[in-house]
Design an enzyme around this catalytic site. Sequence first.
Site, short mmCIF file in Angstrom:
data_model
loop_
_atom_site.label_atom_id
_atom_site.label_comp_id
_atom_site.label_asym_id
_atom_site.label_seq_id
_atom_site.Cartn_x
_atom_site.Cartn_y
_atom_site.Cartn_z
N VAL A 188 0.88 -1.18 0.00
CA VAL A 188 0.00 0.00 0.00
C VAL A 188 0.91 1.22 0.00
CG1 VAL A 188 -1.72 1.31 1.34
CG2 VAL A 188 -1.86 -1.20 1.20
N GLU A 242 6.16 -15.01 2.84
CA GLU A 242 7.40 -14.68 3.55
C GLU A 242 7.36 -13.22 3.97
OE1 GLU A 242 8.17 -16.19 0.35
OE2 GLU A 242 8.49 -18.18 1.22
N ASN A 282 9.60 -6.26 9.77
CA ASN A 282 8.45 -5.57 9.17
C ASN A 282 7.23 -5.64 10.10
OD1 ASN A 282 6.51 -4.46 7.54
ND2 ASN A 282 7.12 -5.60 5.71
N TYR A 301 -0.65 -9.73 9.28
CA TYR A 301 -0.77 -11.17 9.05
C TYR A 301 -1.23 -11.89 10.31
CZ TYR A 301 1.82 -10.02 4.82
OH TYR A 301 2.21 -9.46 3.62
#
Length: 158
Positions: free
Chosen positions: A80, A112, A117, A124
Amino acid sequence: MSAVPAPAAGHVIRRMTETDLTAVLDTEQAGYEFPWTTGVFRDCLRVGYACWVLEHERRAVGHLIMSVVAGEGHVLNLCVHPRYQGQGFGAALLEHGLRMAGRLGADMVFLEVRPSNVPALRLYEHWGFSELGVRKSYYPAPGGAREDALILARNLPL
Ligand SMILES: CC(C)(COP(=O)(O)OP(=O)(O)OC[C@H]1O[C@@H](n2cnc3c(N)ncnc32)[C@H](O)[C@@H]1OP(=O)(O)O)[C@@H](O)C(=O)NCCC(=O)NCCS
């Protein structure tokens, strides 16, 4: 799965075409330190991967690339544009991809992600992914170094 992010308002998710590639590259280069090239996106379109863009106010501000083969979905790219992050667009793209992968017969989805991050890991985690393992030195990192990848997976359907 824990709390599911609220759905983002005012967006459309549609298939990516060649005419989106300028906007997609703009998002990609703003979003990643090591972005994909136009050629990689062209190859994804050519081989028939599931390629989506999220449009907000008639502008493509996010993209998702997935492959779905032999009952397995793989999230290859989710991005994004930084100016539009934090509004639920990443979650909207991911949810769309998971539903589409389920419709195409996937019962597992893999991806992955860099351990550094944090926004992606939160996303997730919220969508029910858990860690399967680590790929050592998978990603390029600044100064010629390498960073491991966490391998995450979740079952489908949602
Ligand atoms: C990961 C990414 C797609 C998330 O997109 P987004 O549109 O900002 O995500 P959403 O607004 O849907 O938020 C999803 C979750 O991420 C969290 N998040 C978003 N930005 C965050 C930040 N800067 N720090 C921590 N968490 C963040 C949100 O808080 C939300 O979790 P919550 O429900 O606990 O609040 C986006 O940060 C991005 O494109 N990053 C660059 C590319 C990338 O790293 N892609 C993933 C590769 S594996």
